[in-house]
Design a protein around this motif. Structure first.
Motif, PDB file in Angstrom:
ATOM      1  N   HIS A 121       3.029  -1.768   4.411  1.00 22.44           N
ATOM      2  CA  HIS A 121       2.482  -0.424   4.591  1.00 22.44           C
ATOM      3  C   HIS A 121       3.573   0.584   4.965  1.00 22.44           C
ATOM      4  O   HIS A 121       3.356   1.778   4.856  1.00 22.44           O
ATOM      5  CB  HIS A 121       1.438  -0.414   5.711  1.00 22.44           C
TER       6      HIS A 121
ATOM      7  N   SER B 198      -3.744   4.902  -0.190  1.00 22.49           N
ATOM      8  CA  SER B 198      -4.659   4.311   0.787  1.00 22.49           C
ATOM      9  C   SER B 198      -4.034   4.458   2.177  1.00 22.49           C
ATOM     10  O   SER B 198      -3.909   5.587   2.672  1.00 22.49           O
ATOM     11  CB  SER B 198      -5.012   2.867   0.431  1.00 22.49           C
TER      12      SER B 198
ATOM     13  N   HIS C 136       0.822  -1.202   0.000  1.00 18.20           N
ATOM     14  CA  HIS C 136       0.000   0.000   0.000  1.00 18.20           C
ATOM     15  C   HIS C 136       0.859   1.256   0.000  1.00 18.20           C
ATOM     16  O   HIS C 136       1.952   1.288   0.581  1.00 18.20           O
ATOM     17  CB  HIS C 136      -0.925  -0.009   1.219  1.00 18.20           C
TER      18      HIS C 136
ATOM     19  N   ASP D 133      -3.483  -0.808  -3.554  1.00 16.88           N
ATOM     20  CA  ASP D 133      -4.114   0.109  -2.614  1.00 16.88           C
ATOM     21  C   ASP D 133      -5.582  -0.251  -2.422  1.00 16.88           C
ATOM     22  O   ASP D 133      -6.215  -0.875  -3.273  1.00 16.88           O
ATOM     23  CB  ASP D 133      -3.964   1.551  -3.114  1.00 16.88           C
ATOM     24  N   HIS D 134      -6.125   0.167  -1.267  1.00 17.93           N
ATOM     25  CA  HIS D 134      -7.495  -0.170  -0.910  1.00 17.93           C
ATOM     26  C   HIS D 134      -8.500   0.613  -1.755  1.00 17.93           C
ATOM     27  O   HIS D 134      -8.505   1.851  -1.752  1.00 17.93           O
ATOM     28  CB  HIS D 134      -7.762   0.152   0.564  1.00 17.93           C
TER      29      HIS D 134
END
Length: 353
Positions: free
Chosen positions: A200, A15, A11, A40-41
């Motif tokens: 992340h 996001s 990510h 990414d979300h």
């Protein structure tokens, strides 16, 4: 056959990650992987796919998406979509519809972190996959590095310790996820296993101590998906993307924990009366099948049939097993690292029918 190391599931600032696509490319070049897939979300970020180069090194960056229903509380049923080529978050309210739309779009659908427990000390809820009635997905994320971290941080102080010593975290995929995979395989379905870092590059502070938990580069040196391709990458983004996703869809891959020792060079093959097979392939049992595994260095090798260990070889870099029995055969390899026996290699199955 050429082997390509892919780190997937990560990510950026688009996001809940802390870095940019350029940060990821730089970290991947330093770590020595061949490709990364950024997810990414609920947003398919455009404009970053391609080769990134530094001196005599290059990596291929591909863009996928991690999709989940943001209106659901807690937000379970996360799906990794690769190669769909379109935004799919609008279908997240219905996991089966989401999988179907990914398939129609030409994409691959992998159930993300099937077991992802709560970590109350960090206000993280359980975001495991719940809807096991779904069908037609490509596979599951067998080993998610961040999900594993959540299993060993009951307090903030544990989190601080592992932030300082991240190499102590990884042991193996969450056992319940492996059991679920074998259960799915026992139904006759071909379910591809991949490994994801879920990177992340999160920032954590505890008093005067500030640390990035699992920087991108560290993550890229740990849990990777190794693909076996029919030909080498060409340098053409579209051609190479097709090669990577076709190999992944076919299960021509294994999950390797590359921090204790490189897993590049692992092979699991089968030779039968009429054909040969690699991971992800089917081969007839008639006339007998010779299963062979070759590892890049010595380890404890376990051969499983239908989820049950049927043979173990210790301190070996190769093994052979001859069978006439139909079943789902796969390899697990373990080696000692930092004082503990840890999972090292998890092959996709060869299906003896």
């Amino acid at each position: 056959m050429p082997e390509v190391i892919v780190n997937l599931h990560m990510h950026t600032r688009y996001s809940d990650g802390s870095g940019t696509h350029q940060d990821i490319a730089k970290a991947a070049l330093a770590a020595g992987v061949d490709a990364v897939i950024v997810t990414d979300h609920n947003v398919l970020v455009q404009g970053f796919e391609g080769y990134y180069k530094e001196k005599n090194k290059k990596i291929l960056m591909l863009i996928g998406e991690e999709v989940h229903d943001q209106a659901r509380d807690p937000q379970k049923n996360h799906l990794l979509v690769f190669g769909g080529g379109r935004e799919l978050a609008t279908f997240a309210h219905d996991p089966q519809l989401l999988i179907d739309r990914a398939q129609v779009s030409g994409g691959l659908a992998f159930i993300a972190h099937p077991d992802d427990p709560a970590a109350p000390a960090f206000r993280e809820t359980d975001i495991s996959w719940e809807d096991w009635s779904v069908r037609h997905y490509t596979g599951i994320e067998l080993w998610n590095a961040l999900s594993e971290l959540k299993t060993i941080v009951p307090t903030i102080f544990h989190g601080a310790f592992y932030a300082l010593f991240p190499a102590l975290v990884a042991h193996q995929p969450i056992p319940n996820t492996v059991l679920k995979w074998d259960e799915l395989l026992s139904t006759g379905a071909q379910v591809v296993a991949i490994g994801g870092s879920d990177a992340h590059a999160l920032h954590m502070s505890l008093g005067p101590i500030s640390r990035v938990i699992f920087p991108y580069e560290f993550h890229f040196r740990t849990v990777n998906t190794h693909l076996i391709l029919p030909e080498a990458l060409s340098g053409d983004v579209n051609i190479d993307k097709k090669l990577i996703y076709e190999a992944m869809a076919a299960g021509h891959c294994f999950v390797g924990y590359d921090l204790p020792a490189p897993t590049r060079g692992f092979h699991f093959t089968a030779q039968g009366l009429e054909k040969n097979a690699i991971m992800g392939d089917e081969i007839p049992a008639k006339g007998g099948v010779t299963l062979q595994a070759k590892l890049p260095s010595d380890a404890e090798i376990r051969l499983l049939k239908d989820g049950v260990v049927i043979n173990t070889w210790k301190n070996k870099s190769s093994c052979v097993h001859i069978t006439t029995d139909a079943g789902v055969y796969r390899i697990e390899a373990y080696r000692r690292y930092l004082g503990k026996l840890r999972g090292w290699i998890y092959s996709n199955p060869i299906y003896v029918r």
